[in-house]
Scaffold this active site. Structure first.
Site, PDB file in Angstrom:
ATOM      1  N   ASP A  10      21.185  42.735  49.420  1.00 60.79           N
ATOM      2  CA  ASP A  10      21.667  43.908  50.222  1.00 60.79           C
ATOM      3  C   ASP A  10      21.129  45.249  50.046  1.00 60.79           C
ATOM      4  OD1 ASP A  10      23.857  45.361  51.301  1.00 60.79           O
ATOM      5  OD2 ASP A  10      24.183  46.362  49.541  1.00 60.79           O
ATOM      6  N   ASP A  12      22.519  49.122  51.166  1.00 57.94           N
ATOM      7  CA  ASP A  12      23.180  50.247  50.808  1.00 57.94           C
ATOM      8  C   ASP A  12      24.043  49.964  49.713  1.00 57.94           C
ATOM      9  OD1 ASP A  12      23.612  52.922  51.364  1.00 57.94           O
ATOM     10  OD2 ASP A  12      24.659  52.723  53.060  1.00 57.94           O
ATOM     11  N   ASP A 206      26.177  45.075  45.934  1.00 53.75           N
ATOM     12  CA  ASP A 206      27.291  46.110  45.177  1.00 53.75           C
ATOM     13  C   ASP A 206      28.656  46.066  45.575  1.00 53.75           C
ATOM     14  OD1 ASP A 206      26.676  47.209  47.674  1.00 53.75           O
ATOM     15  OD2 ASP A 206      27.628  48.795  47.192  1.00 53.75           O
TER      16      ASP A 206
END
Lengths: 257, 257
Positions: A10, A12, A206
């Protein structure tokens, strides 16, 4: 700790936060390159083209080639062209989506579309939403690049594509097919592009509800890094735990050595 | 049949259909005027000012004064000024809403609003929706003129205010207070303006989920005319029946004599 042959990563909250690089993200990518481990950056951001995303990473000194970026717009275009090659599409979205559709020889039309596709569009108008409704009511398939309800910005949380999609959903009474994380669709396509089986690949992110769930939905092992959205205490409220949970990517790096 | 002293009357589907007058609507209003029975036109259309609505009616040869029109924008402005006189409002909407808010001495602001109000806005932009989100996230009350999911037009069903409202609802996780029909809020204000008790007043409309439900929610008797949205067979699926059901207003006129 298993020795993974490839990584889906991922962006961001994992590699950068807005315009700031996250500590150890560069070192992590460098390590993957040194070991020759293939990896793809997998993002729900439909607004940018892969070359724009790769450039943003390189501008932060994170090595990234255009073909190492897999956006939900690319996954959406692939999904549609598999469903119906040369399909006609009424699209609401930004350059990342429009270019991905054109790259896949999908015809962009205003009426009598086979599919309506919606991605985040900061230039959305009532007329665009109206045309989306009319096409869906006329029988077009209804596809949305991703269900993210908000976009975090410096101004605060702004409406995400899941919120814009709800206009078409409520007005037509139809449910869209979502493509992006946490759906397995984007992950299976990313794995295919990576060329590795799911058992050999680790999903790193995240955000539990999108990244980690996407990994789980596609049958991958998952690494949750606590550098973005999900906090350790959030995990008390979920049934299925990530394969690994780490404060930052340095902990993973240390174990790779 | 009870002898009602006043009437609350829906417009679209009851008095006109788009640009066409519905048969016997003029005769019905003429009869109310001849008998000196007070009546208000009560509409969920937030986009027009009451003088514009009255003019549209007179252009169809239906007698109507500005002060016989009660829009959901007027109800919304009244609701807010009762909640907090001189409140500051971030408004998304058309002239009917913006003028109603100004008429009630509510201050239109972009930031730090006491309330966010949304009504149908055919000039909606992402920035307007973004500001709505930011104000709600900063603690502003969240008000929507009405929950109608679609607007019937010659082109087909286009997104209504209930659909636009869903963007703010999904992006903020907050539920709005709706003002228009079927809510009792607009009906209670209309009754107050009419100056009659609910027991003496009849609600007339074509739409069971909005008009008839609004009448029921406010404790009025209801007349459903089958000249618009709701069909006789739809009534098989609802528990509470309207007080009266008629094919058109002529049947009511005949009974009034």
């Amino acid at each position: 700790m298993k020795n993974y042959q490839g990584y889906l990563i991922d962006l961001d909250g994992t590699v950068y936060l807005g315009k700031e690089r996250i500590p150890y993200a560069r070192e992590f990518i460098n390590a993957l390159n040194e070991k020759g481990l293939p990896h793809l950056f997998v993002t729900n951001n439909s607004s940018k083209r892969p070359d724009q995303v790769a450039k943003k990473l390189r501008d932060m000194d994170i090595p990234a080639e255009t073909d190492q970026v897999f956006t939900t717009s690319m996954a959406t275009a692939t999904f549609l062209s598999k469903k119906k090659p040369d399909a006609s599409v009424y699209a609401i979205g930004e350059v990342g989506l429009l270019d991905a559709l054109s790259d896949h020889q999908l015809e962009l039309v205003d009426e009598d579309a086979d599919f309506v596709v919606i991605g985040i569009d900061r230039d959305v108008t009532y007329e665009k939403l109206a045309k989306g409704c009319l096409n869906i009511n006329d029988g077009a398939g209804f596809i949305s690049t991703n269900a993210d309800v908000t976009i975090p910005t410096e101004r605060g949380f702004l409406p995400g594509n899941g919120s814009l999609t709800s206009v078409l959903e409520v007005a037509t009474g139809q449910k869209p097919t979502f493509i992006g994380k946490p759906q397995a669709i984007i992950m299976e396509q990313a794995l295919e592009k990576l060329g590795l089986p799911k058992e050999e690949t680790l999903m790193v992110g995240d955000n539990y509800p999108t990244d980690i769930s996407a990994g789980m939905n596609a049958g991958l092992d998952t690494l949750l890094v606590l550098t973005g959205v999900t906090k350790r205490e959030d995990l008390k409220h979920v049934e299925k735990q990530p394969t690994y949970v780490m404060n930052h990517l340095k902990e993973w790096l240390d174990q790779m050595k």
